[in-house]
Scaffold this active site. Structure first.
Site: not given
Length: 929
Positions: A94, A456, A618, A786, A807-810, A873
């Site tokens: 196995r 499975h 905002r 940002e 604002g971590t996206n921008d 955010c």
């Protein structure tokens, strides 16, 4: 050999899973605690890595010498000899990595059989049918796992014989049939492989071990590791366990089964599983025969059932965890062959976490750490609308909860193709195997016509949190014809079906679903999480309805209310378009008055819902192209209207403006002729004016253009109106006795003068409204971090800003120069697949770039304003890896979408527990010293 590459079950360190793999480590632990485990040994992951790195055959030759020495130990324990034609020892081989990994080689049972040892096996017990059944199983498993023979070829041979003999199960084949099967299987080896079936048992073992080692680098295994970011620190190489065979197919007092110490679907403290009498190995999970529920063993084999109950309790005491286990009964003797942490859905994981704490087996901290936060997504999946009373087209076993609709795909390649272009796909198969993993990854849900709750498909779907129904035997899948027969109905590929993994039903068409509700176990667990977490978890909520959901799901407040999202409805969007296209302040007065009333009402409802919890609004922050019609679309509309007006004028000229006694077939022309060409002209002029204004507003790069605070400065009446609406709504709520905790945050800030300008608006309006309403209005002003320059000037901004929110996206877009939509649609997938990056930076924070900026800004800001509240955010606010980083930085909060709240709350607790325990850089207060 200088390094010892193998250890026996009696001496192996069961805690060293990296060396022994999950299976090997567990077998060592169970052996050493006195459970009845067949004797065996583990070939370690170091041997696998050394084999893969070797350039000649000398290493494996030496390894086989060591294997032969270990085999002598098994021979001594069993009183049998490997390859002995009189008293043969057979073994199972196995694979096992440090964590469970699809794509590795399959288990091989009954290894050591050839023409000579087969006769010895028969002489041992006098059961010729049993011996040939074991032989054909070995040939099939060995051929598939070690020799590369397609499993389908073996199945075709068996199916043909069953049809000829008019039987359903392999067990119904006679001894003569099984002899014929073995002969035909040998022929398959000659036809399908470059080498003949090895009669020498040591060669069989060598081929099997090589196959297991080489499966570590198989396409399926490497794809899975890459997909789930499994690093060498988590699993590196595959171990191989070799164990003496015990036979569940020996007689009617033998059998095999799989079980869980608790129900893996609900978490209920009751042994759960299935078994088959007169069966071996994979029979239970293969779906070939229908297993019986494990509780029936209490009647059929009461002594065995009581031993299994003892096994259940022993495993939970040893591992302080829910375990699954495999067992075999050979002529009335129970053997435990394998155990590992039970794969459960999120509902069961949450319940068992709470139960184990209450039973005194684990602490609250351990309960919080045992759950992958991402698995809580399963608990926010929708379920079928209770008002729906339609009839299913098929019913199977509920294998993994949740309801989902999608297009039928009858093979994994089609599922993968459709999934890549964003379609919702339901993979419909007769049964699945490890080779189908890419189809699972691409699909929203899975249906199989065979199998039980431990097959499975069920196990993999549960671990991935995908809705799954198995054993829906009313569905007859025709993969080649790309359709399925379901009673009188033919289901074509591409038809939409809905599956319900809670009750096992399959429905034709798309069924409405509703949001789930938190159960008491989840509420308890998340309460424990909030007590431990250093990070406060807020919600991103943009409407009053979002606020209601956020409050009901345990948000500590609203960390981000994106005020522009309130205008996305069809009745509100025209107001924003009118506002943004206005050329003068006078043209903005009317739309702003309407916007003031709308937003004041929405803000008031949000604040009422949240009560004394913190709410941060905002100010308007949207690239103009997200609200304004495109120049291309407007130009087309103008062209179409001009063509329409020309056609109307021409038609009126032919028919005349007044026509009597028009035949019926001319009615459509009459209707067309009645159109007012002057009215159309007026619409054209309006559209042309809008097009002209849109041309003026159009931007080459709107994501970096006239948005956020820049809009508020160039069109101050917009921000003034929004601030007034917020403050008036807050004043109304304060008058009602609500302890309002209010913040306003300014987006896209680059430098202090921008923030100072908005602060002036706020200060003037606050004085005015306080005097008018007679209330004490408190409102904090914050800066959205940002823009890279804001991070670099965080110390300056902290002289004005009372809080920061990243604002971590921008910020990610700005730092990496990645346009998110273009990156994810065009090249990020390639970068990930090619190993140029190890994660999507828009899902999990890039610590070395964006993370460095955040760290620097935090240090700068708190140097000037100690204790300034700082939060996150962006999308990464619910990513567990990112949350751990934010906790290490000592941030105050994260704010995520409402469905992600449970994930973020649990991840925040885990981050605090792990960081306080492991990070010497934290202050004594944070570590709990």
């Amino acid at each position: 050999m200088a390094t010892k590459y193998m250890v026996s079950f009696r001496e192996g360190n069961g805690k060293d899973r990296m060396l022994l793999g999950l299976k090997g480590a567990c077998l060592c632990e169970m052996t050493q605690m006195g459970l009845n485990v067949p004797p065996g040994f583990v070939i370690t992951t170091k041997a696998c890595l050394a084999y893969l790195e070797s350039t000649d055959g000398s290493f494996f030759s030496d390894l086989m010498d060591e294997i032969k020495q270990q085999m002598k130990f098994i021979e001594q324990m069993t009183g049998k000899a490997f390859g002995d034609p009189q008293n043969p020892l057979l073994v199972s081989v196995r694979p096992g990595a440090a964590i469970s990994l699809p794509g590795l080689s399959d288990t091989i049972l009954n290894l050591g059989l050839n023409e000579a040892t087969l006769r010895g096996l028969i002489s041992q017990n006098g059961n010729e049918q049993f011996a040939y059944d074991a032989y054909q199983r070995f040939l099939q498993l060995f051929g598939k796992a070690a020799m590369g023979v397609s499993e389908g070829h073996f199945e075709q041979v068996l199916d043909a014989l069953k049809v000829r003999n008019e039987v359903t199960f392999d067990l119904e084949l006679t001894t003569e049939d099984l002899k014929e099967v073995c002969l035909l299987f040998h022929q398959l080896f000659e036809e399908e492989t470059p080498m003949k079936f090895p009669e020498d048992v040591w060669e069989q073992l060598a081929v099997a071990v090589r196959a297991i080692f080489e499966s570590w680098m198989s396409q399926r295994a490497t794809d899975y590791r890459r997909k789930f970011n499994i690093t060498k620190d988590q699993a590196n190489g595959v171990a191989c366990t070799i164990m003496a065979m015990v036979f569940g197919n020996m007689d009617d007092n033998s059998g095999t089964g799989v079980g869980f110490t608790r129900d893996p679907g609900t978490g209920e403290n009751q042994m759960f599983g299935e078994y088959l009498i007169h069966a071996q190995g994979e029979d239970v999970v293969a779906g070939v025969r229908t297993p019986a529920p494990i509780e029936l063993l209490a009647t059929e084999m009461p002594s065995i059932y009581h031993q299994l109950e003892d096994l259940k309790d022993n495993l939970e005491r040893l591992y302080r965890e829910i375990r699954d286990f495999e067992f075999t009964v050979e002529s009335g003797s129970l053997y435990c062959l394998q155990s590992q942490n039970g794969r459960m859905n999120a509902e069961a994981m949450v319940r068992t976490s709470v139960d184990l704490v209450e039973e005194g087996l684990i602490t609250k901290e351990e309960a919080l750490l045992r759950i992958d936060p991402k698995h809580l997504e399963q608990l926010v999946y929708p379920r079928l609308d209770p008002s729906f009373f339609g009839h299913p087209i098929a019913q199977g076993f509920p294998a993994s909860p949740g309801a989902v609709a999608g297009y039928c795909a009858f093979d994994v390649e089609r599922a993968e193709t459709w999934g890549k272009v964003g379609e919702s796909v339901i993979l419909v198969q007769e049964e699945t195997g490890p080779e189908d993993i890419h189809g699972f990854l691409a699909s929203k849900g899975v249906v199989t016509s065979k199998g039980q709750k431990t097959c499975h498909a069920a196990v993999v779907a549960r671990s991935m949190g995908k809705p799954c129904v198995v054993g829906a035997d009313e569905i007859s899948v025709d993969t080649n014809g790309r359709q399925a027969q379901v009673g009188p109905r033919v289901l074509h590929e591409g038809d939409i079906i809905t599956i319900d993994g809670i009750d096992g039903n399959v429905y034709y068409g798309q069924i409405d679903t509703i949001e789930p509700e938190f159960n008491p176990y989840l509420i308890t667990l998340l309460k424990w999480a909030d007590e431990v977490a250093q990070l406060t978890v807020y919600a991103n909520a943009d409407t009053p309805w979002d606020a209601v959901r956020a409050r009901s799901q345990g948000a500590a407040g609203i960390g981000l209310c994106r005020t522009e999202r309130m205008f996305e409805g069809p009745d509100r969007l025209p107001l924003v378009i009118e506002l943004l296209l206005a050329r003068t302040p006078a043209e903005r007065i009317e739309p702003l008055d309407q916007i003031l009333n709308i937003q004041r009402s929405d803000f008031r409802n949000i604040l009422r819902t949240m009560g004394s919890l913190s709410v941060t609004f905002r100010l308007l922050d949207t690239p103009l192209h997200e609200f304004l019609p495109s120049v291309t679309e407007l130009s087309k509309q103008v062209e179409d209207l001009k063509n329409l007006r020309g056609t109307v004028i021409a038609t009126q000229s032919i028919l005349g403006n007044v026509v009597y006694n028009v035949p019926e077939e001319e009615a459509s022309k009459m209707a067309f002729a009645q159109l007012d060409s002057e009215l159309i002209l007026g619409i054209i002029q309006q559209k042309e004016m809008m097009l002209k204004k849109t041309h003026v507003r159009a931007e080459a790069n709107p994501m970096l253009g006239h948005r956020g605070v820049r809009l508020g400065i160039t069109m101050p009446d917009i921000y003034v109106t929004q601030i007034r609406a917020i403050l008036e709504a807050a004043a109304d709520c304060i008058s009602e006795g609500i302890d309002v905790q209010l913040g306003i945050i300014v987006p896209m800030i680059c430098a202090v003068p921008e923030l100072t300008r908005i602060k002036a608006y706020l200060d003037e309006l606050r004085k005015e409204i306080q005097a008018e309403k007679g209330v004490d209005l408190k409102c904090k002003l914050g800066a959205m971090m940002e823009v890279v320059s804001a991070c670099l000037k965080a110390d300056e901004l902290a002289t004005v800003a009372e809080f920061f929110a990243f604002g971590t996206n921008d910020l990610t877009q700005a730092t990496l120069s990645f346009s998110r939509d273009d990156a994810e649609n065009k090249f990020l997938a390639y970068y990930l697949m090619d190993g140029l990056i190890d994660k999507n930076p828009f899902e999990s924070l890039d610590f070395e770039t964006v993370g460095l900026l955040i760290k620097m800004a935090v240090e700068k800001g708190r140097k000037i304003r100690p204790g300034i509240p700082i939060g996150i955010c962006g999308e990464q606010a619910s990513d567990p890896t990112s949350i751990k980083f934010f906790d290490q930085l000592g941030l105050d909060y994260v704010s995520c979408s409402v469905p992600q709240l449970p994930i973020a709350r649990l991840a925040a607790a885990q981050a605090s527990i792990l960081n306080m325990a492991n990070s010497p850089t934290l202050s004594p207060e944070r570590r709990g010293d």
